[in-house]
Design a protein around this motif. Sequence first.
Motif, mmCIF file in Angstrom:
data_model
loop_
_atom_site.group_PDB
_atom_site.id
_atom_site.type_symbol
_atom_site.label_atom_id
_atom_site.label_comp_id
_atom_site.label_asym_id
_atom_site.label_seq_id
_atom_site.Cartn_x
_atom_site.Cartn_y
_atom_site.Cartn_z
ATOM 1 N N LEU A 151 0.554 -1.185 0.367
ATOM 2 C CA LEU A 151 0.362 -0.290 0.107
ATOM 3 C C LEU A 151 0.758 1.336 0.004
ATOM 4 C CD1 LEU A 151 -2.776 -0.066 2.391
ATOM 5 C CD2 LEU A 151 -2.704 0.066 0.036
ATOM 6 N N LYS A 152 2.350 1.377 1.160
ATOM 7 C CA LYS A 152 2.682 2.838 1.224
ATOM 8 C C LYS A 152 3.856 2.687 -0.201
ATOM 9 C CE LYS A 152 6.593 4.514 3.864
ATOM 10 N NZ LYS A 152 6.969 5.537 2.539
ATOM 11 N N THR A 153 4.234 1.539 -1.002
ATOM 12 C CA THR A 153 4.642 1.635 -1.764
ATOM 13 C C THR A 153 3.488 1.690 -3.150
ATOM 14 O OG1 THR A 153 5.878 -0.503 -1.297
ATOM 15 C CG2 THR A 153 6.415 0.127 -4.081
ATOM 16 N N LEU A 154 2.670 1.595 -3.539
ATOM 17 C CA LEU A 154 1.715 2.015 -3.988
ATOM 18 C C LEU A 154 1.267 3.762 -4.124
ATOM 19 C CD1 LEU A 154 -1.441 -0.648 -3.885
ATOM 20 C CD2 LEU A 154 0.439 -0.436 -6.484
ATOM 21 N N LYS A 155 1.229 4.325 -3.271
ATOM 22 C CA LYS A 155 1.231 5.259 -2.922
ATOM 23 C C LYS A 155 1.977 6.297 -3.351
ATOM 24 C CE LYS A 155 -0.822 5.195 1.373
ATOM 25 N NZ LYS A 155 -1.842 5.163 2.666
ATOM 26 N N ASP A 156 3.327 5.879 -2.263
ATOM 27 C CA ASP A 156 4.391 6.542 -2.871
ATOM 28 C C ASP A 156 5.009 6.809 -4.326
ATOM 29 O OD1 ASP A 156 4.473 7.498 -0.185
ATOM 30 O OD2 ASP A 156 6.046 5.884 0.317
ATOM 31 N N LEU A 157 5.006 5.484 -5.378
ATOM 32 C CA LEU A 157 5.729 5.307 -6.234
ATOM 33 C C LEU A 157 5.099 5.161 -7.399
ATOM 34 C CD1 LEU A 157 8.092 2.627 -5.796
ATOM 35 C CD2 LEU A 157 8.419 5.048 -5.396
ATOM 36 N N SER A 158 3.576 5.863 -7.275
ATOM 37 C CA SER A 158 2.208 6.143 -8.596
ATOM 38 C C SER A 158 2.710 7.777 -8.442
ATOM 39 C CB SER A 158 0.960 5.212 -8.133
ATOM 40 O OG SER A 158 0.130 5.581 -6.782
ATOM 41 N N GLY A 159 1.748 7.921 -9.783
ATOM 42 C CA GLY A 159 1.009 9.183 -9.689
ATOM 43 C C GLY A 159 -0.225 9.061 -10.838
ATOM 44 N N SER A 160 -0.617 10.706 -11.384
ATOM 45 C CA SER A 160 -1.861 10.819 -11.613
ATOM 46 C C SER A 160 -2.180 9.778 -13.284
ATOM 47 C CB SER A 160 -2.114 12.548 -11.491
ATOM 48 O OG SER A 160 -1.263 12.680 -12.925
ATOM 49 N N GLU A 161 -1.177 9.450 -13.950
ATOM 50 C CA GLU A 161 -1.000 9.025 -14.873
ATOM 51 C C GLU A 161 -0.832 8.128 -14.979
ATOM 52 O OE1 GLU A 161 -2.598 10.668 -17.130
ATOM 53 O OE2 GLU A 161 -2.137 12.909 -16.186
ATOM 54 N N THR A 162 -0.751 7.142 -13.933
ATOM 55 C CA THR A 162 -0.368 4.958 -13.529
ATOM 56 C C THR A 162 -1.441 5.102 -14.020
ATOM 57 O OG1 THR A 162 1.136 6.677 -11.415
ATOM 58 C CG2 THR A 162 0.410 3.991 -11.710
ATOM 59 N N CYS A 163 -1.329 3.937 -14.233
ATOM 60 C CA CYS A 163 -2.762 2.890 -14.549
ATOM 61 C C CYS A 163 -2.051 1.813 -13.525
ATOM 62 C CB CYS A 163 -3.069 2.919 -15.690
ATOM 63 S SG CYS A 163 -4.982 1.286 -16.282
ATOM 64 N N ILE A 164 -3.009 1.939 -12.333
ATOM 65 C CA ILE A 164 -2.576 0.017 -12.102
ATOM 66 C C ILE A 164 -3.818 -1.292 -12.222
ATOM 67 C CG2 ILE A 164 -2.397 -1.299 -9.768
ATOM 68 C CD1 ILE A 164 -1.714 2.286 -7.962
ATOM 69 N N ILE A 165 -3.139 -2.105 -13.025
ATOM 70 C CA ILE A 165 -4.234 -3.455 -13.332
ATOM 71 C C ILE A 165 -3.735 -3.894 -11.865
ATOM 72 C CG2 ILE A 165 -4.630 -4.888 -14.911
ATOM 73 C CD1 ILE A 165 -3.423 -3.364 -17.050
ATOM 74 N N CYS A 166 -4.958 -4.538 -11.077
ATOM 75 C CA CYS A 166 -5.158 -5.350 -10.392
ATOM 76 C C CYS A 166 -6.134 -6.235 -10.478
ATOM 77 C CB CYS A 166 -5.695 -4.329 -9.164
ATOM 78 S SG CYS A 166 -6.469 -5.965 -7.463
ATOM 79 N N CYS A 167 -5.208 -7.578 -10.144
ATOM 80 C CA CYS A 167 -6.226 -8.870 -10.390
ATOM 81 C C CYS A 167 -6.293 -9.477 -9.051
ATOM 82 C CB CYS A 167 -5.649 -9.545 -10.791
ATOM 83 S SG CYS A 167 -6.484 -11.009 -12.105
ATOM 84 N N TYR A 168 -7.813 -10.457 -8.404
ATOM 85 C CA TYR A 168 -7.538 -10.652 -7.452
ATOM 86 C C TYR A 168 -8.830 -12.063 -7.076
ATOM 87 C CZ TYR A 168 -11.652 -7.878 -5.781
ATOM 88 O OH TYR A 168 -13.047 -6.720 -6.220
ATOM 89 N N GLU A 169 -8.953 -12.675 -6.209
ATOM 90 C CA GLU A 169 -9.979 -13.463 -6.475
ATOM 91 C C GLU A 169 -10.371 -12.920 -5.362
ATOM 92 O OE1 GLU A 169 -10.829 -18.522 -5.545
ATOM 93 O OE2 GLU A 169 -8.854 -17.625 -6.556
ATOM 94 N N GLN A 170 -11.698 -12.443 -5.227
ATOM 95 C CA GLN A 170 -12.898 -12.452 -4.362
ATOM 96 C C GLN A 170 -13.039 -13.762 -3.449
ATOM 97 O OE1 GLN A 170 -16.287 -10.347 -5.830
ATOM 98 N NE2 GLN A 170 -17.199 -9.973 -4.140
#
Length: 247
Positions: free
Chosen positions: A164-183
């Motif tokens: 979580l900290k890495t996502l917030k610290d290293l992503s920017g306003s133009e970043t697209c994070i593709i998240c894949c998870y099993e519910q």
Amino acid sequence: MPTPPLGGVEPLASRDLGAGARGYDVTVRAASCCRAAMATLESSVDDPLQNFVRVLEKRDGTALRLQQYGSGGVGCVVWDAAIVLSKYLETPEFSGDEAHTLSRRSVLELGSGTGAVGLMAATLGADVVVTDLEELQDLLKMNINMNKHLVTGSIHAKSLEPLLKTLKDLSGSETCIICCYEQRTMGKNPEIEKKYFELLQLDFDFEKIPLEKHDEEYRSEDIHILYIRKKKSVNTFLALYPLRRFH
């Protein structure tokens, strides 16, 4: 501790996939397969570590071979979301019509585990750094060596810390994070999942990718792919990742 795959079929589960870092265009991470048809399993009864190799066929007819262990932490096996996301990277919807979207892109995968998604990206022309905790570095490097003949970009393994900290610290306003998870619906899983997304939503917006846009074979109704974008920031890169198995 993950349950060893039985009869060639690994239990459905999911793993963390991370975000990118400064100077990186892409970040990748994921987890395993939806049905027995998705990948085959090789095992060695003589190996005291209870080694299993997951074989994941690519659209070009080649195959990734992913070493995993029958005992150990959640990072020691290939989880369902990894296979789903890996195959999604090969779809026309994601890859584009000519040169693949990932070709010559820099990719950082967080919480790589066996390195399935990062390796897939590297075979599609990306320059990849796969990361996880220190205790998983040997497994990551083993899988890189097993599949280096398929890599058309580059791939290296490094150790990295919390997501979580890495996502917030290293992503920017133009970043697209593709998240894949099993519910998951058992035990505390829904509560943990809800809390995770509540915290993530403080800084990010979500967009769900419709099931019909997933790979036509490697898909499941309980495995979701999300595009996540930061609400405010300055850095630019693309990130892909699956969530660690909820307990």
